[in-house]
Design a protein around this motif. Structure first.
Motif, PDB file in Angstrom:
ATOM      1  N   THR A 162       0.859  -1.185   0.000  1.00 11.45           N
ATOM      2  CA  THR A 162       0.000   0.000   0.000  1.00 11.45           C
ATOM      3  C   THR A 162       0.889   1.226   0.000  1.00 11.45           C
ATOM      4  O   THR A 162       1.811   1.329   0.820  1.00 11.45           O
ATOM      5  N   LEU A 163       0.635   2.129  -0.936  1.00 11.93           N
ATOM      6  CA  LEU A 163       1.352   3.395  -1.010  1.00 11.93           C
ATOM      7  C   LEU A 163       0.399   4.508  -0.580  1.00 11.93           C
ATOM      8  O   LEU A 163      -0.684   4.656  -1.147  1.00 11.93           O
ATOM      9  N   ALA A 164       0.806   5.269   0.441  1.00 10.35           N
ATOM     10  CA  ALA A 164      -0.047   6.341   0.965  1.00 10.35           C
ATOM     11  C   ALA A 164       0.683   7.669   0.881  1.00 10.35           C
ATOM     12  O   ALA A 164       1.892   7.747   1.138  1.00 10.35           O
ATOM     13  N   GLN A 220      10.745   0.309  -4.002  1.00 11.19           N
ATOM     14  CA  GLN A 220      11.186   1.136  -2.882  1.00 11.19           C
ATOM     15  C   GLN A 220      12.068   2.294  -3.361  1.00 11.19           C
ATOM     16  O   GLN A 220      11.956   3.417  -2.855  1.00 11.19           O
ATOM     17  N   GLN A 221      12.899   2.020  -4.342  1.00 13.39           N
ATOM     18  CA  GLN A 221      13.742   3.079  -4.895  1.00 13.39           C
ATOM     19  C   GLN A 221      12.901   4.172  -5.547  1.00 13.39           C
ATOM     20  O   GLN A 221      13.144   5.372  -5.366  1.00 13.39           O
ATOM     21  N   ARG A 222      11.910   3.738  -6.339  1.00 16.45           N
ATOM     22  CA  ARG A 222      11.087   4.708  -7.064  1.00 16.45           C
ATOM     23  C   ARG A 222      10.257   5.563  -6.089  1.00 16.45           C
ATOM     24  O   ARG A 222      10.071   6.766  -6.310  1.00 16.45           O
ATOM     25  N   VAL A 223       9.757   4.942  -5.018  1.00 17.18           N
ATOM     26  CA  VAL A 223       8.989   5.701  -4.029  1.00 17.18           C
ATOM     27  C   VAL A 223       9.889   6.722  -3.346  1.00 17.18           C
ATOM     28  O   VAL A 223       9.510   7.889  -3.163  1.00 17.18           O
ATOM     29  N   ALA A 224      11.103   6.313  -2.979  1.00 21.96           N
ATOM     30  CA  ALA A 224      12.040   7.237  -2.335  1.00 21.96           C
ATOM     31  C   ALA A 224      12.407   8.389  -3.274  1.00 21.96           C
ATOM     32  O   ALA A 224      12.479   9.555  -2.862  1.00 21.96           O
ATOM     33  N   THR A 255       4.372   6.865   2.270  1.00 21.46           N
ATOM     34  CA  THR A 255       4.606   5.678   3.076  1.00 21.46           C
ATOM     35  C   THR A 255       4.299   4.442   2.255  1.00 21.46           C
ATOM     36  O   THR A 255       3.196   4.316   1.709  1.00 21.46           O
ATOM     37  N   LEU A 256       5.268   3.530   2.168  1.00 22.28           N
ATOM     38  CA  LEU A 256       5.092   2.258   1.471  1.00 22.28           C
ATOM     39  C   LEU A 256       5.113   1.151   2.517  1.00 22.28           C
ATOM     40  O   LEU A 256       6.064   1.031   3.284  1.00 22.28           O
ATOM     41  N   SER A 257       4.055   0.341   2.541  1.00 23.55           N
ATOM     42  CA  SER A 257       3.962  -0.716   3.538  1.00 23.55           C
ATOM     43  C   SER A 257       3.428  -1.991   2.911  1.00 23.55           C
ATOM     44  O   SER A 257       2.662  -1.957   1.937  1.00 23.55           O
TER      45      SER A 257
END
Length: 485
Positions: A205-207, A277-281, A301-303
Motif C-alpha cells: 500500500t502506497l499512501a 522502494q527506490q522509485r517511491v524514495a 509511506t510504502l507498507s
C-alpha cells in the motif's frame, strides 16, 4: 474550553462554544437546529423551520428604529467534517474541541467549524441582546451549505421579508464581498474489469499524507498538493515499469476540500520490490523539492499489506491511470477583471474504488457561466476518450457583483469611519449562497463580511480572535446605520 467564552465579544464566543459542543456536520444539523429553536422560543422570538430544515428567526426592532429597512443576517448551520488520520473523532457524535493559541482559536486535530459557526454565533448573539440597536431583524440559518447548498436551493420565495441580506460567511477581515463564484459537481465513473491476483506477487500500500488540504475555492490558488493527483502521477510514471497491478485506489473525502491524503493498494512481482522502494524514495524527494514551501509535511509511506483476491485488468488499469493523470486540477484561469482572483478552477476531490467501478468526484467553480461550461466540456471530452461516464449535478449560480449596492456602500463607509482605512471590495472564488437567494429575491440588496479564518475545510482551520472583535464591531455599527424604508 472555558477560556473561549471569555473572549471579546463574550456573547458571540459563548454561542460559538455551544455550537462547538453540538455535532453539526453537513446532513446532521438537526440537534443544533433544535437547540437554537428551543432557545429562541424561550426568548419569545418567532421561529419558522421551513420544509427543508432552514431556520428563520424574527426579532422586532429596537425602540425608535421600527421604521428601518428589514435586515436578514444569514449563516449556515453545517460544518465541514475533516480530521487528521491519527485523530479519533466521530463528527456525528463528538464535540469539537477548540483551544486558544495566541491570537487564534483552533481545534484539536479536526476542522473547527468557524466556517460558518462564527457568523452563526454573531447572529444568535444579536438576537439574544437587549442592548444592541437595530431595525427589524430576521436571521436565516440554512442547512447543508457545505455538501450541496440544499438549504439555499430549497428556500422558497416569500419566506423572507427583508430588504437587505448580510451574509456572514466571508473569511477575511478588511474585505467586503459583493460577488462569488458559481459551481457544479462532476462525477466520473469508469467501469472496471478484474483478474485473479498473481499468488507469487508481493502486495503493498502506497499512501500520501501530511498535505495541508483546505478550501477548494479560497485556497485553490496557493499551489498546494492534491493527494489524488500526486498519487496518479506516480502510477503514470512507474506502474508499467514495475508490473504494478492495482487492487484499490482511494483518496480525499469531500469534493469541496483539497484532498490531503490518498492511498492505493497493488501487487508487484517479487523481483520488483527493491525497485519499487527506490522509485517511491525518488518520488518523495522530487515532491519534497517541488513542494518544499507549500507542503513541508508531505510524506509517502510504502507498507506491506494483505494479498488481494483480484487486481484490475491491465487495460482497465491503464485507462484509469491515464484518466486520473490527465484530469485537470487547480486554477484553470485567473480573472482578467479582478486582479488576484481566480476565475475558474477544478478540484479532483475524491477517488473511490467500488466493486465494478472507480468514481472521481470533482467540484468545478467559476465566476462566469461560460468558464464553468468550458471545464464541463473538458471533462466530458476526457471521459469520452476514456470510455467513462460523467454526470454533472447541483449546479448553483454565481453572485453577480452589483457596484451600485447601497448596503455595500454603508458597510464600506462604516468600516472606513471605524478603522480609518478603506476596506477591499472583493469577489470571492467560493460558493456563497447569495447567488441562489437572488433567484427568489432578485431585488434584495446583499453583502458578505466576516472575520479572518485560515485553512477552512481542513484540520488546520483557525479563526483570528482580534478580527472576530473587529467583525462584531463593524456588524453592530452597520445595523445601527441601516436607513429607513
Amino acid at each position: 474550553m472555558g477560556a473561549i467564552n471569555q473572549l471579546f465579544p463574550q456573547p458571540l464566543w459563548q454561542w460559538f462554544e455551544q455550537i462547538c459542543a453540538i455535532p453539526h456536520p453537513s446532513g446532521h444539523e438537526q440537534a443544533l437546529s433544535l437547540h437554537i429553536q428551543s432557545w429562541a422560543k424561550q426568548r419569545g422570538l418567532a421561529v419558522i423551520e421551513d420544509h427543508v430544515g432552514n431556520l428563520i428567526i424574527r426579532k422586532p426592532a429596537s425602540a425608535g428604529m421600527e421604521d428601518r429597512k428589514i435586515v436578514v443576517l444569514q449563516a449556515h448551520l453545517d460544518m465541514v467534517p475533516q480530521k487528521n488520520a491519527d485523530k479519533v473523532h466521530d463528527f456525528v457524535t463528538d464535540a469539537i474541541q477548540p483551544w486558544i493559541d495566541g491570537d487564534w482559536v483552533k481545534a484539536t486535530g479536526t476542522t473547527l467549524g468557524a466556517d460558518n459557526g462564527i457568523g452563526m454565533a454573531s447572529a444568535l448573539a444579536i438576537l439574544g441582546s437587549d442592548e444592541i440597536k437595530h431595525g427589524p431583524l430576521e436571521v436565516l440559518l440554512t442547512i447543508d451549505e457545505e455538501a450541496g447548498m440544499t438549504g439555499a436551493f430549497g428556500l422558497q420565495a416569500g419566506m423572507l421579508e427583508a430588504d437587505i441580506l448580510i451574509n456572514t460567511d466571508s473569511e477575511q477581515e478588511g474585505e467586503i464581498y459583493m460577488g462569488c463564484a458559481g459551481g457544479v459537481d462532476a462525477q466520473i465513473s469508469l467501469a472496471l474489469q478484474w483478474q485473479a491476483a498473481n499468488a507469487t506477487d508481493l502486495t503493498f500500500t502506497l499512501a500520501i499524507a501530511g498535505l495541508k488540504g483546505g478550501h477548494s475555492g479560497v485556497n485553490i490558488h496557493l499551489g498546494r498538493g492534491n493527494a489524488n493527483k500526486l498519487l496518479a502521477r506516480f502510477l503514470a510514471g512507474h506502474a508499467a515499469e514495475l508490473g504494478l497491478a492495482l487492487s484499490a485506489i482511494n483518496g480525499g473525502s469531500l469534493r469541496n476540500a483539497i484532498p490531503r491524503e490518498a492511498q492505493c493498494s497493488f501487487t508487484v512481482p517479487a523481483g520488483m520490490a527493491d525497485l519499487l522502494q527506490q522509485r517511491v524514495a525518488q518520488y518523495q524527494a522530487i515532491l519534497q523539492a517541488e513542494l518544499a514551501t507549500a507542503e513541508p509535511a508531505l510524506k509517502l509511506t510504502l507498507s506491506s499489506s494483505a494479498a488481494p483476491a483480484q487486481t484490475m485488468q491491465a487495460t482497465a488499469q491503464a485507462t484509469l491511470i491515464n484518466l486520473l493523470n490527465s484530469c485537470p486540477n487547480g486554477v484553470i484561469r485567473m480573472s482578467d477583471e479582478i486582479t488576484g482572483v481566480t476565475e475558474s478552477s477544478l478540484n479532483v476531490g475524491v477517488i473511490s474504488t467500488h466493486e465494478d467501478s472507480v468514481t472521481i468526484l470533482c467540484l468545478i467553480r467559476s465566476l462566469i457561466d461560460s468558464g464553468r461550461a468550458n471545464i464541463e466540456s473538458t471533462l466530458q471530452s476526457l471521459s469520452d476518450l476514456a470510455g467513462a461516464q460523467v454526470a454533472f449535478s447541483g449546479c448553483y449560480p454565481g453572485w453577480k457583483p452589483d457596484t451600485s449596492s447601497a448596503v455595500m456602500a454603508i458597510v464600506n463607509d462604516t468600516y472606513e469611519s471605524i478603522y480609518h482605512k478603506k476596506p477591499e471590495i472583493m469577489v470571492i472564488h467560493a460558493g456563497l449562497e447569495c447567488g441562489l437567494f437572488k433567484q427568489h429575491y432578485p431585488n434584495m440588496d446583499m453583502v458578505s463580511i466576516g472575520p479572518t479564518i485560515r485553512y477552512p475545510h481542513g484540520p488546520d482551520e483557525m479563526v483570528n480572535i482580534t478580527t472576530v472583535g473587529q467583525y462584531w464591531t463593524l456588524l453592530l455599527a452597520v445595523l445601527e446605520r441601516i436607513p429607513a424604508k
